[in-house]
Write an enzyme that holds these catalytic residues in place. Structure first.
Site, PDB file in Angstrom:
ATOM      1  CB  ILE A   1      -0.961   0.031   1.211  1.00  0.00           C
ATOM      2  CG1 ILE A   1      -0.168  -0.009   2.529  1.00  0.00           C
ATOM      3  CG2 ILE A   1      -1.949  -1.108   1.145  1.00  0.00           C
ATOM      4  CD1 ILE A   1      -1.048   0.134   3.763  1.00  0.00           C
TER       5      ILE A   1
ATOM      6  CG  ASP B   1      11.097  12.706   7.466  1.00  0.00           C
ATOM      7  OD1 ASP B   1      11.225  13.761   6.821  1.00  0.00           O
ATOM      8  OD2 ASP B   1      10.834  11.610   6.925  1.00  0.00           O
TER       9      ASP B   1
ATOM     10  CB  SER C   1       9.859   0.969   5.433  1.00  0.00           C
ATOM     11  OG  SER C   1       8.963   2.063   5.444  1.00  0.00           O
TER      12      SER C   1
ATOM     13  CE  LYS D   1       7.997   2.428   8.510  1.00  0.00           C
ATOM     14  NZ  LYS D   1       7.881   3.667   9.321  1.00  0.00           N
TER      15      LYS D   1
ATOM     16  N   GLY E   1       8.512   3.806   0.437  1.00  0.00           N
ATOM     17  CA  GLY E   1       9.277   4.987   0.796  1.00  0.00           C
ATOM     18  C   GLY E   1      10.753   4.718   0.683  1.00  0.00           C
TER      19      GLY E   1
END
Length: 511
Positions: A249, A393, A255, A277, A252
Site C-alpha cells: 500500500i 521528519d 521501508s 512495515k 518509501g
C-alpha cells in the site's frame, strides 16, 4: 546315384556371366591378317569400359558392366568407404554427445564430404557460398588490398572483407542476444572497431545484470522482498498471527508497507487490519541513516556501521520504542503489535483496506485546517516535553487525516532533544509545518521561529529581519553546550529509559 543325366558344362563364375572361351588356333592362324581383321570387327561389339585412371566417385558404376574385375573391385571399395564413413559419423556423435567441445574424425574419412553433399551445415566452412541461392549467380571477386606488385591478388586474414565476415560469425559465440542476420541475402561485415565495442558492451551488460540479480536476491527492493523477508512473512501467516497478506500500500525511501488481515497469536491482541512495515535491507536510498541512530544513547553500544542488516534491525526497534512512548502520551499514532527482526507489525490507520489519506492530499475546510494546525502544534509540544522526542521528519507526507484527527507516522528516525542535532531536526520540522499551513491559508499558523520557541520552550531571540542563518547559528551553539553538559552527566542520568518500552520482543540467536 546315376550321373548319366548330368550334362557337363563350363563352370559358373561368381563374378557374373562368363563369355565362352575362344576356340584354340594355331600360331599360323594368329599371325594371319585375316584373323586380325576378324578380331578387330568383334571388338566393336564389346561395351566400352571406364578408364581405370578416372576417379571412381565421378563415374556411375551402377550402369557399367561387371565383367571386369577392376570395375567390380572399385564398386566394392566405394561401398566399403561409404559404410566406413557412416560408422565414423556414428562414433563421432556418440563420443561428443551434447558437449560444446567436440572432436572430429574428418581426417579419417575415405570419401570427400563435399562431394557427397550429405554433410551438415557445421561441416561446411562459413565462407562457402556455393549452395547459397542469393550468391550463386554473383561472381566472387578477390579483393586487392594489402599487397602490391606480384602479390596484389593475395588475400590474408587481415583483409577488411574477410575479417569483417569472421567478426560477424564470432558474434554468436559471446552475444546470442545480438541479432546479426540469418545469412540469407545478408553479407554483414563488422569491422574490428565495431566488433570490439559490441563485445565490451555485451560483457558490461552481463556483469551489470549479474550485479542487479545479486542485489535483488540479497536486499529488499521496491514493492518486493528478499527470500529472508518472505520467509519471515510466511512464518507470520503460518503461525496464525496473520490471516493473509493483501499487498503493498505504500513505499518509501526506508521501508515498504503491506496490508494484512490480523489473526490470533498466543496472548497478543491482534487488530482485524494491520500493516507490515518492512524496512529495506539496503542503504542505497537512505545513505545518511546512521546520522539518526549513531549518536542515540539507546543504541550507541549496539551500533555497527559495518553490518547493514543489524543497523536495519536497530532502525525497526527504534521505531517500536518511539511509537510506544507516543502511545503512552496519548498521541494519535499506530499501535505496535509485534517486532520480528526488520519487520514491524502495526495497527492499520484506515478502514476496509483503504488507508487514511495524507494531510497533503485531503481537502479540508478552513475550520478543519485550522483545527489540524492546533492538533499538530499540541502533538509536537507533547512529543518534545513529555516523550522527549523530536520527529526529525515531520511534514504533510507523514501526517494522516483519520476520524477527524491528525495521526503521526514514520518515527523511526525520531531522536531525543539531547541528540547532537536534535534542535536542528526540530527547526526543520517547524519549517515544514509552518510552510504547509501558511500555504493552506491558515492565518493562525505561527512562523517557523515562533513555532520553534513554542514547541521547545526556549526563548531564542528573533531579530527584526528574522534572519534564519543567525537563528540556526544560535541553535547550533546551544546544541554544543548541551552536548558538553550531557557528556559530563553521563548517559545513566537521562530522564527516560528504555525499560518497558514496547510489546513482546524476542531477539533471535543470531542477533
Amino acid at each position: 546315384m546315376d550321373q548319366t543325366g548330368v550334362i557337363a558344362g563350363p563352370p559358373k563364375s561368381p563374378w557374373g556371366s562368363v563369355a565362352p572361351s575362344a576356340p584354340s588356333c594355331s600360331l599360323a592362324d594368329v599371325m594371319s591378317e585375316q584373323l586380325a581383321t576378324q578380331l578387330e570387327e568383334e571388338n566393336h561389339d564389346f561395351p566400352t569400359l571406364p578408364d581405370p585412371s578416372l576417379d571412381p566417385l565421378s563415374v556411375d558404376l551402377s550402369e557399367a558392366e561387371t565383367t571386369s574385375d577392376m570395375v567390380l573391385a572399385k564398386m566394392l571399395q566405394l561401398q566399403f568407404d561409404k559404410e566406413f564413413d557412416d560408422q565414423l559419423k556414428r562414433e563421432e556423435k556418440k563420443f561428443n554427445g551434447d558437449s560444446k567441445v567436440s572432436i572430429s574424425f574428418e581426417n579419417y574419412r575415405k570419401v570427400n564430404p563435399y562431394e557427397g553433399s550429405e554433410s551438415s551445415e557445421d561441416e561446411v566452412d562459413w565462407q562457402d557460398t556455393r549452395d547459397d541461392p542469393y550468391k550463386a549467380d554473383k561472381p566472387v571477386i578477390t579483393p586487392r588490398k594489402g599487397f602490391t606488385g606480384k602479390g596484389k591478388n593475395i588475400t590474408t586474414k587481415h583483409d577488411e572483407v574477410v575479417c569483417g565476415r569472421k567478426n560477424t560469425a564470432r558474434m554468436d559465440n559471446f552475444a546470442p542476444e545480438v541479432l546479426v542476420g540469418d545469412g540469407l541475402g545478408m553479407d554483414l561485415k563488422l569491422s574490428n572497431q565495431v566488433f570490439n565495442s559490441l563485445k565490451q558492451h555485451c560483457h558490461s551488460e552481463q556483469r551489470r545484470s549479474a550485479r542487479l540479480h545479486d542485489k535483488r536476491e540479497h536486499s529488499t527492493a521496491e514493492q518486493a522482498v528478499d527470500p529472508r523477508t518472505r520467509l519471515l512473512m510466511y512464518k507470520m501467516v503460518s503461525s496464525g498471527l496473520l490471516e493473509n497478506i493483501n499487498g503493498c500500500i505504500s513505499t518509501g525511501k526506508e521501508s515498504v508497507v503491506f496490508h494484512a488481515d490480523g489473526g490470533s497469536f498466543e496472548d497478543l491482541q491482534v487488530p482485524g487490519e494491520v500493516v507490515l512495515k518492512v524496512f529495506k535491507t539496503t542503504l542505497n536510498e537512505f545513505k545518511n541513516r546512521d546520522r539518526y541512530i549513531r549518536d542515540d544513547y539507546r543504541f550507541i553500544d549496539r551500533f555497527s556501521k559495518l553490518n547493514p542488516r543489524k543497523v536495519i534491525r536497530l532502525w525497526a526497534e527504534k521505531e517500536m520504542h518511539n511509537l510506544t512512548r507516543m502511545r503512552k502520551a496519548e498521541i494519535p499514532c499506530p499501535e505496535v503489535v509485534l517486532l520480528k527482526k526488520h519487520i514491524l507489525v502495526l495497527s492499520f490507520i484506515g478502514k476496509d483496506h483503504v488507508p487514511a489519506p495524507k494531510l497533503k492530499d485531503v481537502k479540508l475546510s478552513s475550520d478543519d485546517m485550522r483545527d489540524a494546525f492546533y492538533m499538530v502544534l499540541h502533538m509536537m509540544q507533547v512529543m518534545y516535553q513529555e516523550c522527549k522526542l523530536v520527529h526529525a521528519d515531520l511534514s504533510e507526507y507523514n501526517m494522516l487525516w483519520h476520524e477527524g484527527k491528525v495521526w503521526l507516522i514514520d518515527v523511526s528516525q525520531s531522536v531525543e532533544p539531547t541528540h547532537p542535532h536534535g534542535l536542528e531536526f526540530l527547526f526543520r520540522d517547524c519549517r515544514n509545518v509552518s510552510t504547509f499551513f501558511q500555504r493552506r491559508g491558515v492565518g493562525e499558523a505561527l512562523s517557523v521561529f515562533e513555532l520553534f520557541n513554542t514547541v521547545s520552550g526556549l526563548d531564542i531571540s528573533i531579530g527584526a529581519e528574522e534572519n534564519e542563518a543567525e537563528f540556526i547559528a544560535e541553535i547550533v551553539a546551544l546544541e554544543k553546550r548541551n552536548e558538553d553538559h550531557v557528556q559530563r552527566r553521563g548517559k545513566k542520568n537521562f530522564p527516560v529509559s528504555m525499560e518497558d518500552e514496547g510489546p513482546p520482543f524476542k531477539p533471535d540467536a543470531d542477533d
